[in-house]
Motif scaffolding. Structure first.
Motif, PDB file in Angstrom:
ATOM      1  N   ILE A   1      25.358 -24.593 -19.787  1.00 60.64           N
ATOM      2  CA  ILE A   1      24.961 -25.912 -19.324  1.00 60.64           C
ATOM      3  C   ILE A   1      23.590 -26.239 -19.900  1.00 60.64           C
ATOM      4  O   ILE A   1      22.692 -25.385 -19.898  1.00 60.64           O
ATOM      5  CB  ILE A   1      24.906 -25.944 -17.776  1.00 60.64           C
ATOM      6  CG1 ILE A   1      26.292 -25.627 -17.199  1.00 60.64           C
ATOM      7  CG2 ILE A   1      24.398 -27.284 -17.262  1.00 60.64           C
ATOM      8  CD1 ILE A   1      26.274 -25.307 -15.722  1.00 60.64           C
ATOM      9  N   VAL A   2      23.418 -27.456 -20.402  1.00 57.25           N
ATOM     10  CA  VAL A   2      22.112 -27.853 -20.922  1.00 57.25           C
ATOM     11  C   VAL A   2      21.317 -28.521 -19.802  1.00 57.25           C
ATOM     12  O   VAL A   2      21.864 -29.183 -18.921  1.00 57.25           O
ATOM     13  CB  VAL A   2      22.233 -28.785 -22.146  1.00 57.25           C
ATOM     14  CG1 VAL A   2      22.893 -28.050 -23.302  1.00 57.25           C
ATOM     15  CG2 VAL A   2      22.998 -30.051 -21.818  1.00 57.25           C
ATOM     16  N   ALA A   3      20.003 -28.319 -19.853  1.00 60.29           N
ATOM     17  CA  ALA A   3      19.121 -28.828 -18.805  1.00 60.29           C
ATOM     18  C   ALA A   3      17.738 -29.072 -19.378  1.00 60.29           C
ATOM     19  O   ALA A   3      17.323 -28.418 -20.342  1.00 60.29           O
ATOM     20  CB  ALA A   3      19.038 -27.841 -17.645  1.00 60.29           C
ATOM     21  N   ASP A   4      17.026 -30.016 -18.777  1.00 59.36           N
ATOM     22  CA  ASP A   4      15.651 -30.280 -19.220  1.00 59.36           C
ATOM     23  C   ASP A   4      14.742 -29.087 -18.953  1.00 59.36           C
ATOM     24  O   ASP A   4      13.828 -28.811 -19.736  1.00 59.36           O
ATOM     25  CB  ASP A   4      15.104 -31.519 -18.498  1.00 59.36           C
ATOM     26  CG  ASP A   4      15.787 -32.802 -18.937  1.00 59.36           C
ATOM     27  OD1 ASP A   4      16.237 -32.861 -20.106  1.00 59.36           O
ATOM     28  OD2 ASP A   4      15.879 -33.736 -18.129  1.00 59.36           O
ATOM     29  N   HIS A   5      14.995 -28.386 -17.866  1.00 57.27           N
ATOM     30  CA  HIS A   5      14.184 -27.229 -17.481  1.00 57.27           C
ATOM     31  C   HIS A   5      15.127 -26.071 -17.131  1.00 57.27           C
ATOM     32  O   HIS A   5      15.453 -25.863 -15.963  1.00 57.27           O
ATOM     33  CB  HIS A   5      13.284 -27.579 -16.302  1.00 57.27           C
ATOM     34  CG  HIS A   5      12.424 -28.783 -16.545  1.00 57.27           C
ATOM     35  ND1 HIS A   5      11.323 -28.752 -17.384  1.00 57.27           N
ATOM     36  CD2 HIS A   5      12.522 -30.058 -16.083  1.00 57.27           C
ATOM     37  CE1 HIS A   5      10.770 -29.946 -17.416  1.00 57.27           C
ATOM     38  NE2 HIS A   5      11.477 -30.755 -16.640  1.00 57.27           N
ATOM     39  N   PRO A   6      15.564 -25.311 -18.132  1.00 53.24           N
ATOM     40  CA  PRO A   6      16.584 -24.275 -17.892  1.00 53.24           C
ATOM     41  C   PRO A   6      16.180 -23.239 -16.847  1.00 53.24           C
ATOM     42  O   PRO A   6      17.022 -22.823 -16.041  1.00 53.24           O
ATOM     43  CB  PRO A   6      16.756 -23.633 -19.274  1.00 53.24           C
ATOM     44  CG  PRO A   6      16.348 -24.705 -20.241  1.00 53.24           C
ATOM     45  CD  PRO A   6      15.249 -25.455 -19.567  1.00 53.24           C
ATOM     46  N   GLU A   7      14.921 -22.803 -16.859  1.00 56.97           N
ATOM     47  CA  GLU A   7      14.508 -21.792 -15.889  1.00 56.97           C
ATOM     48  C   GLU A   7      14.615 -22.318 -14.467  1.00 56.97           C
ATOM     49  O   GLU A   7      15.111 -21.631 -13.564  1.00 56.97           O
ATOM     50  CB  GLU A   7      13.069 -21.333 -16.179  1.00 56.97           C
ATOM     51  CG  GLU A   7      12.905 -20.592 -17.496  1.00 56.97           C
ATOM     52  CD  GLU A   7      12.652 -21.529 -18.660  1.00 56.97           C
ATOM     53  OE1 GLU A   7      12.704 -22.773 -18.463  1.00 56.97           O
ATOM     54  OE2 GLU A   7      12.416 -21.017 -19.777  1.00 56.97           O
ATOM     55  N   THR A   8      14.165 -23.550 -14.251  1.00 57.80           N
ATOM     56  CA  THR A   8      14.238 -24.144 -12.923  1.00 57.80           C
ATOM     57  C   THR A   8      15.682 -24.314 -12.476  1.00 57.80           C
ATOM     58  O   THR A   8      16.028 -24.047 -11.315  1.00 57.80           O
ATOM     59  CB  THR A   8      13.520 -25.500 -12.904  1.00 57.80           C
ATOM     60  OG1 THR A   8      12.147 -25.306 -13.274  1.00 57.80           O
ATOM     61  CG2 THR A   8      13.588 -26.149 -11.538  1.00 57.80           C
ATOM     62  N   MET A   9      16.536 -24.757 -13.391  1.00 55.28           N
ATOM     63  CA  MET A   9      17.934 -24.962 -13.038  1.00 55.28           C
ATOM     64  C   MET A   9      18.615 -23.633 -12.721  1.00 55.28           C
ATOM     65  O   MET A   9      19.423 -23.543 -11.784  1.00 55.28           O
ATOM     66  CB  MET A   9      18.665 -25.695 -14.157  1.00 55.28           C
ATOM     67  CG  MET A   9      20.036 -26.207 -13.750  1.00 55.28           C
ATOM     68  SD  MET A   9      19.988 -27.434 -12.411  1.00 55.28           S
ATOM     69  CE  MET A   9      19.357 -28.869 -13.308  1.00 55.28           C
TER      70      MET A   9
END
Length: 270
Positions: A185-193
């Motif tokens: 899954i792509v995310a603006d903030h991968p660590e937070t997600m």
């Protein structure tokens, strides 16, 4: 649960041409549509294609202005431009209420509470009152968790109410793959997600800080967007059947499919 907190039971793809998507998936995985959902929203049509006891679902808009259609307008890239894309994940959990408690306390928003009884009738789900036997689900807002996600508890757990009951009597479709073992899954903030998913599902955070370990070798990975056209679900890992194309990847209906080794994975137990 036998060592796992959740599992990817169904991957939902959106496609403008349902038949083309069903043919593509069926050809790759030597499977076929076994069910259409009688309780689906009237502006959509769908098909369910099994691999092992997991399912590819394809949803296709039949009118203008649907959520799925708007999503394809923005992010669809399979077939011709804007023709197909990843759309949603269905995560089977052991305790749907516990997941809701954790994500609700973190401010995540519920958008729908689907439920089914053992006759496959849509009955909704009222928190704290499991449909037993049946399905009790919660849909989460994509802005909060990266894509539309359903966390669902099924009683008994081997059932999958969205696919009806006929598939349970059919021979398993396991010639090419036996189920799902991961998603990207792509995310603006991968660590937070990743932290959001780990805390909500009660799962372990991977040592890389950007993955969530569901147990039995199953993993959800998060990464930054490569470009503005990427969103949500961009890849799915499958457990490759013996003699299958292990170690290869293909493009299918707007996502990448990775064929992973089966060793160490046990996808049939929750």
């Amino acid at each position: 649960m036998e060592g796992r907190v959740a599992r990817i039971r169904q991957v939902v793809l959106a496609a403008r041409d349902l038949d083309t998507a069903v043919t593509r998936i069926g050809t790759i995985f030597k499977t076929a549509s076994v069910h259409t959902d009688p309780a689906l929203l009237p502006e959509l049509k769908n098909a369910m294609l099994p691999i092992g006891d997991c399912f590819w679902e394809v949803v296709s808009p039949v009118v203008e202005g649907t959520t799925a259609g708007r999503y394809l307008d923005r992010y669809g890239k399979g077939f011709a431009a804007k023709g197909a894309s990843g759309y949603m994940l269905e995560i089977q959990v052991v305790d749907v209420d516990a997941v809701e408690t954790r994500w609700e306390s973190a401010g995540k928003k519920v958008i729908l509470r689907p439920g089914r009884n053992d006759l496959e009738e849509a009955v909704g789900y009222q928190r704290g009152h499991l449909n037993s036997p049946g399905l009790s689900g919660v849909h989460w807002h994509p802005k909060d968790v990266g894509l539309i996600v359903e966390t669902a508890q099924h009683v008994p757990p081997q059932r999958w109410m969205y696919a009806g009951v006929e598939w349970e009597q059919d021979p398993r479709r396991v010639d090419v793959a036996t189920g799902f073992c991961g998603a990207e899954i792509v995310a603006d903030h991968p660590e937070t997600m990743a932290e959001t998913w780990a805390s909500g599902l009660g799962a372990a955070l991977g040592t890389d800080g950007t993955s969530v370990l569901l147990g039995a070798g199953e993993v959800i990975r998060f990464r930054p967007r490569a470009n503005k056209h990427e969103d949500g679900l961009v890849a799915v890992d499958v457990r490759t059947a013996p003699g299958g194309p292990v170690g290869t990847s293909i493009d299918m209906c707007g996502i990448k499919v990775n064929f992973r080794p089966t060793r160490g994975l046990d996808g049939a137990k929750l």
